[in-house]
Design a protein around this motif. Structure first.
Motif, PDB file in Angstrom:
ATOM      1  N   CYS A  45       0.841  -1.187   0.000  1.00  8.13           N
ATOM      2  CA  CYS A  45       0.000   0.000   0.000  1.00  8.13           C
ATOM      3  C   CYS A  45       0.884   1.249   0.000  1.00  8.13           C
ATOM      4  CB  CYS A  45      -0.914  -0.005   1.229  1.00  8.13           C
ATOM      5  SG  CYS A  45      -1.985  -1.463   1.308  1.00  8.13           S
ATOM      6  N   ASP A  46       0.386   2.334  -0.559  1.00  9.03           N
ATOM      7  CA  ASP A  46       1.093   3.606  -0.554  1.00  9.03           C
ATOM      8  C   ASP A  46       1.217   4.046   0.903  1.00  9.03           C
ATOM      9  OD1 ASP A  46       2.247   5.988  -1.121  1.00  9.03           O
ATOM     10  OD2 ASP A  46       0.492   6.913  -2.032  1.00  9.03           O
ATOM     11  N   SER A  47       2.418   3.883   1.472  1.00 11.98           N
ATOM     12  CA  SER A  47       2.547   4.066   2.913  1.00 11.98           C
ATOM     13  C   SER A  47       3.915   4.630   3.251  1.00 11.98           C
ATOM     14  CB  SER A  47       2.332   2.727   3.630  1.00 11.98           C
ATOM     15  OG  SER A  47       3.219   1.738   3.129  1.00 11.98           O
ATOM     16  N   ALA A  48       4.106   4.906   4.554  1.00 16.65           N
ATOM     17  CA  ALA A  48       5.384   5.396   5.048  1.00 16.65           C
ATOM     18  C   ALA A  48       6.475   4.368   4.774  1.00 16.65           C
ATOM     19  CB  ALA A  48       5.284   5.674   6.552  1.00 16.65           C
ATOM     20  N   GLU A  49       7.703   4.848   4.605  1.00 14.01           N
ATOM     21  CA  GLU A  49       8.816   3.953   4.318  1.00 14.01           C
ATOM     22  C   GLU A  49       9.568   3.551   5.576  1.00 14.01           C
ATOM     23  OE1 GLU A  49      11.289   5.680   1.343  1.00 14.01           O
ATOM     24  OE2 GLU A  49       9.693   5.805  -0.158  1.00 14.01           O
ATOM     25  N   THR A  50       9.266   4.197   6.688  1.00 11.04           N
ATOM     26  CA  THR A  50       9.926   3.869   7.940  1.00 11.04           C
ATOM     27  C   THR A  50       8.917   3.287   8.925  1.00 11.04           C
ATOM     28  OG1 THR A  50       9.562   6.112   8.795  1.00 11.04           O
ATOM     29  CG2 THR A  50      11.634   5.684   7.622  1.00 11.04           C
ATOM     30  N   GLY A  51       9.438   2.648   9.953  1.00 13.82           N
ATOM     31  CA  GLY A  51       8.558   2.042  10.943  1.00 13.82           C
ATOM     32  C   GLY A  51       8.460   0.546  10.735  1.00 13.82           C
ATOM     33  N   ALA A  52       7.876  -0.136  11.708  1.00 17.41           N
ATOM     34  CA  ALA A  52       7.721  -1.590  11.640  1.00 17.41           C
ATOM     35  C   ALA A  52       6.656  -1.952  10.612  1.00 17.41           C
ATOM     36  CB  ALA A  52       7.337  -2.133  13.016  1.00 17.41           C
ATOM     37  N   PRO A  53       6.953  -2.864   9.685  1.00 18.54           N
ATOM     38  CA  PRO A  53       5.971  -3.225   8.651  1.00 18.54           C
ATOM     39  C   PRO A  53       4.834  -4.066   9.218  1.00 18.54           C
ATOM     40  CG  PRO A  53       7.901  -4.623   8.456  1.00 18.54           C
ATOM     41  CD  PRO A  53       8.223  -3.605   9.526  1.00 18.54           C
ATOM     42  N   VAL A  54       3.673  -3.917   8.607  1.00 17.06           N
ATOM     43  CA  VAL A  54       2.510  -4.707   8.998  1.00 17.06           C
ATOM     44  C   VAL A  54       1.983  -5.439   7.775  1.00 17.06           C
ATOM     45  CG1 VAL A  54       0.911  -2.772   8.642  1.00 17.06           C
ATOM     46  CG2 VAL A  54       0.252  -4.650  10.140  1.00 17.06           C
ATOM     47  N   LEU A  55       1.581  -6.698   7.980  1.00 15.34           N
ATOM     48  CA  LEU A  55       0.999  -7.521   6.916  1.00 15.34           C
ATOM     49  C   LEU A  55      -0.425  -7.869   7.326  1.00 15.34           C
ATOM     50  CD1 LEU A  55       1.053  -9.270   4.351  1.00 15.34           C
ATOM     51  CD2 LEU A  55       2.153 -11.079   5.711  1.00 15.34           C
ATOM     52  N   LEU A  87      -0.791  -5.777   2.130  1.00 13.54           N
ATOM     53  CA  LEU A  87      -2.126  -6.372   2.150  1.00 13.54           C
ATOM     54  C   LEU A  87      -2.123  -7.634   1.300  1.00 13.54           C
ATOM     55  CD1 LEU A  87      -5.132  -6.102   2.936  1.00 13.54           C
ATOM     56  CD2 LEU A  87      -5.424  -4.582   0.984  1.00 13.54           C
ATOM     57  N   LEU A  88      -2.547  -8.729   1.902  1.00 13.94           N
ATOM     58  CA  LEU A  88      -2.603 -10.010   1.201  1.00 13.94           C
ATOM     59  C   LEU A  88      -3.999 -10.230   0.640  1.00 13.94           C
ATOM     60  CD1 LEU A  88      -0.948 -12.587   0.587  1.00 13.94           C
ATOM     61  CD2 LEU A  88      -1.722 -13.499   2.788  1.00 13.94           C
ATOM     62  N   ASP A 115       8.054 -13.616   3.754  1.00 14.90           N
ATOM     63  CA  ASP A 115       9.400 -13.495   3.183  1.00 14.90           C
ATOM     64  C   ASP A 115       9.509 -12.268   2.277  1.00 14.90           C
ATOM     65  OD1 ASP A 115      10.264 -15.730   4.502  1.00 14.90           O
ATOM     66  OD2 ASP A 115      10.114 -17.078   2.767  1.00 14.90           O
ATOM     67  N   ALA A 116       8.472 -12.022   1.481  1.00 11.07           N
ATOM     68  CA  ALA A 116       8.495 -10.881   0.567  1.00 11.07           C
ATOM     69  C   ALA A 116       8.555  -9.565   1.334  1.00 11.07           C
ATOM     70  CB  ALA A 116       7.268 -10.910  -0.336  1.00 11.07           C
ATOM     71  N   VAL A 117       7.796  -9.463   2.413  1.00  8.58           N
ATOM     72  CA  VAL A 117       7.815  -8.235   3.225  1.00  8.58           C
ATOM     73  C   VAL A 117       9.182  -8.078   3.885  1.00  8.58           C
ATOM     74  CG1 VAL A 117       6.819  -7.050   5.213  1.00  8.58           C
ATOM     75  CG2 VAL A 117       5.327  -8.261   3.613  1.00  8.58           C
ATOM     76  N   ARG A 118       9.735  -9.162   4.411  1.00  9.29           N
ATOM     77  CA  ARG A 118      11.058  -9.079   5.053  1.00  9.29           C
ATOM     78  C   ARG A 118      12.130  -8.672   4.049  1.00  9.29           C
ATOM     79  NH1 ARG A 118      12.378 -14.294   8.585  1.00  9.29           N
ATOM     80  NH2 ARG A 118      14.009 -12.898   9.355  1.00  9.29           N
ATOM     81  N   GLU A 119      12.033  -9.208   2.838  1.00 11.31           N
ATOM     82  CA  GLU A 119      13.027  -8.867   1.817  1.00 11.31           C
ATOM     83  C   GLU A 119      12.941  -7.404   1.419  1.00 11.31           C
ATOM     84  OE1 GLU A 119      14.103 -10.161  -2.784  1.00 11.31           O
ATOM     85  OE2 GLU A 119      13.048 -11.576  -1.473  1.00 11.31           O
ATOM     86  N   ALA A 124      11.015  -8.184  10.133  1.00 14.11           N
ATOM     87  CA  ALA A 124       9.912  -9.138  10.249  1.00 14.11           C
ATOM     88  C   ALA A 124       8.605  -8.370  10.388  1.00 14.11           C
ATOM     89  CB  ALA A 124      10.119 -10.039  11.462  1.00 14.11           C
ATOM     90  N   PRO A 125       7.567  -8.771   9.666  1.00 10.01           N
ATOM     91  CA  PRO A 125       6.303  -8.030   9.727  1.00 10.01           C
ATOM     92  C   PRO A 125       5.472  -8.390  10.961  1.00 10.01           C
ATOM     93  CG  PRO A 125       6.088  -9.855   8.208  1.00 10.01           C
ATOM     94  CD  PRO A 125       7.517  -9.861   8.672  1.00 10.01           C
ATOM     95  N   HIS A 126       4.640  -7.446  11.365  1.00 13.72           N
ATOM     96  CA  HIS A 126       3.599  -7.693  12.353  1.00 13.72           C
ATOM     97  C   HIS A 126       2.359  -8.151  11.591  1.00 13.72           C
ATOM     98  CE1 HIS A 126       5.672  -5.640  15.752  1.00 13.72           C
ATOM     99  NE2 HIS A 126       6.276  -5.017  14.753  1.00 13.72           N
ATOM    100  N   LEU A 127       1.833  -9.312  11.921  1.00 14.53           N
ATOM    101  CA  LEU A 127       0.659  -9.840  11.216  1.00 14.53           C
ATOM    102  C   LEU A 127      -0.618  -9.426  11.928  1.00 14.53           C
ATOM    103  CD1 LEU A 127       2.765 -11.493   9.686  1.00 14.53           C
ATOM    104  CD2 LEU A 127       1.280 -13.488   9.908  1.00 14.53           C
ATOM    105  N   VAL A 128      -1.577  -8.939  11.149  1.00 13.47           N
ATOM    106  CA  VAL A 128      -2.908  -8.630  11.652  1.00 13.47           C
ATOM    107  C   VAL A 128      -3.886  -9.500  10.872  1.00 13.47           C
ATOM    108  CG1 VAL A 128      -4.701  -6.877  11.951  1.00 13.47           C
ATOM    109  CG2 VAL A 128      -2.289  -6.255  12.228  1.00 13.47           C
ATOM    110  N   GLY A 129      -4.553 -10.425  11.566  1.00 11.44           N
ATOM    111  CA  GLY A 129      -5.476 -11.339  10.899  1.00 11.44           C
ATOM    112  C   GLY A 129      -6.868 -11.227  11.469  1.00 11.44           C
ATOM    113  N   TRP A 130      -7.840 -11.085  10.585  1.00 12.26           N
ATOM    114  CA  TRP A 130      -9.245 -11.013  10.996  1.00 12.26           C
ATOM    115  C   TRP A 130      -9.961 -12.307  10.607  1.00 12.26           C
ATOM    116  CZ3 TRP A 130     -13.507 -10.498   7.361  1.00 12.26           C
ATOM    117  CH2 TRP A 130     -14.766 -10.388   7.980  1.00 12.26           C
ATOM    118  N   CYS A 131     -10.827 -12.805  11.516  1.00 10.56           N
ATOM    119  CA  CYS A 131     -11.643 -13.979  11.256  1.00 10.56           C
ATOM    120  C   CYS A 131     -10.725 -15.169  10.931  1.00 10.56           C
ATOM    121  CB  CYS A 131     -12.649 -13.668  10.152  1.00 10.56           C
ATOM    122  SG  CYS A 131     -13.809 -14.995   9.765  1.00 10.56           S
TER     123      CYS A 131
END
Length: 341
Positions: A45-55, A87-88, A115-119, A124-131
């Motif tokens: 997503c069009d987002s900030a380039e710094t900070g901990a990534p979220v998936l 976003l997956l 792996d793609a987010v880490r690369e 390492a990404p923070h995962l947010v999963g709904w349902c």
């Protein structure tokens, strides 16, 4: 004067609705496809380039829109200015995907996305999963190295299927048929079709469906309320099918065996112990959720003994707890704090 203003606003909104005008800004947040595979599309997503990534991990059977429901009520819109946001999405499911089982998402789709987010970010990404996305996130975390995922946020995910009242009426039928009452359906169709997925979601909130005309009439003055109704209707209309093999596993492993609540499940011939997921975990249940009631969600606490788990409840039903109007002030700040911690 306030009463008169409300009446005038209601009249204007009613006229707008009758004429077919929309209230919700359904423009998706800008995104770019950065990785893909079978039943896998990863968007940056069009987002900030710094900070901990979220998936953001959605469930099967729906598009990725729960995370980007509408402008002003989009978790993507909220997160993107603060941190790299990914976003997956799984794409449409048809007869050709009938053989895909849980192992495809747990052992291939999610690890590839992580792996793609880490690369791309070096973190390492923070995962947010709904349902069901929360269940997939926990299972994937249990299969990956502990440092592959920074943390888990699990929203409205049922882990004890005996604590879901919506499913209780089916148990006598299942018992009387030796558990095979639904088997011919998913074998013949290859999938659980999108209209049936949609119907189940609507039945789970039947009381709201029946009272919706009255609720709309009572909130005709409130454009934000009407926009939310419109966005949820669009989300429901775009639900997709479930692959037949995955449905079979959910039915036999989750529902009949209640394996998630026991902390261990066999997927694709391999035993997965949920306790192997040791990441910091934020666990959230909706107070009026009928698909994933509080006790069903809280069952995860018992099977993650070595993880630091924070459990809380928040206003909303199954979808509303993630992306309802109250989520903006109740749930999203919790996610921010958890990711930043």
């Amino acid at each position: 004067m306030a009463v008169l203003d409300g009446m005038l606003a209601a009249a204007g909104n009613a006229a707008h609705r009758v004429l077919g005008g929309g209230f919700a800004d359904l423009t998706p947040w800008p995104r770019e496809l950065v990785d893909s595979g079978r039943a896998r599309r990863l968007y940056h997503c069009d987002s900030a380039e710094t900070g901990a990534p979220v998936l953001l991990v959605p469930p099967l059977g729906v598009p990725d829109s729960p995370y980007d429901l509408r402008r002003g009520c989009s978790l993507v819109e909220h997160l993107a200015p603060q941190r790299p946001t990914y976003l997956l999405d799984y794409g449409p499911m048809g007869f050709a995907e009938r053989g895909l089982g849980l192992e495809h998402w747990v052992d291939e789709v999610l690890p590839a996305a992580v792996d793609a987010v880490r690369e791309r970010t070096g973190q390492a990404p923070h995962l947010v999963g709904w349902c069901f996305g929360g269940i997939l996130s926990v299972l994937a975390a249990a299969r990956l190295d502990v440092d592959a995922i920074a943390s888990l946020t699990v929203v409205a995910s049922p882990f004890d299927f005996t604590k879901v009242p919506l499913l209780m009426p089916l148990r006598p039928v299942v018992a009387a048929t030796g558990g095979h009452v639904f088997t011919p359906v998913y074998r013949a169709l290859g999938t659980i079709p999108a209209p049936l997925v949609r119907a189940v979601f609507q039945i789970s909130a039947l009381d709201r469906q029946l009272t919706k005309p009255f609720a709309v009439a009572a909130h005709l003055h409130d454009r934000d309320y009407l926009a939310q109704i419109e966005a949820v209707e669009r989300f429901t209309a775009t639900m997709t099918a479930y692959p037949g093999r995955t449905i079979a596993q959910i039915y036999h492993r989750f529902y009949r065996e209640n394996a998630l609540a026991q902390g261990s499940i066999e997927i694709g011939g391999t035993r997965v112990d949920l306790a192997a997921a040791k990441q910091r975990t934020l666990l959230i249940a909706g107070r009026s959720d009928t698909i994933a009631p509080r006790r069903s969600v809280a069952a995860l606490l018992d099977v993650l003994p070595d993880a630091e788990v924070e459990f809380t409840t928040a206003k909303g039903g199954h979808l509303g707890v993630l992306t309802g109007r109250a989520a903006r002030t109740e749930v999203w700040p919790l996610i921010d704090r958890h990711i930043s911690g």
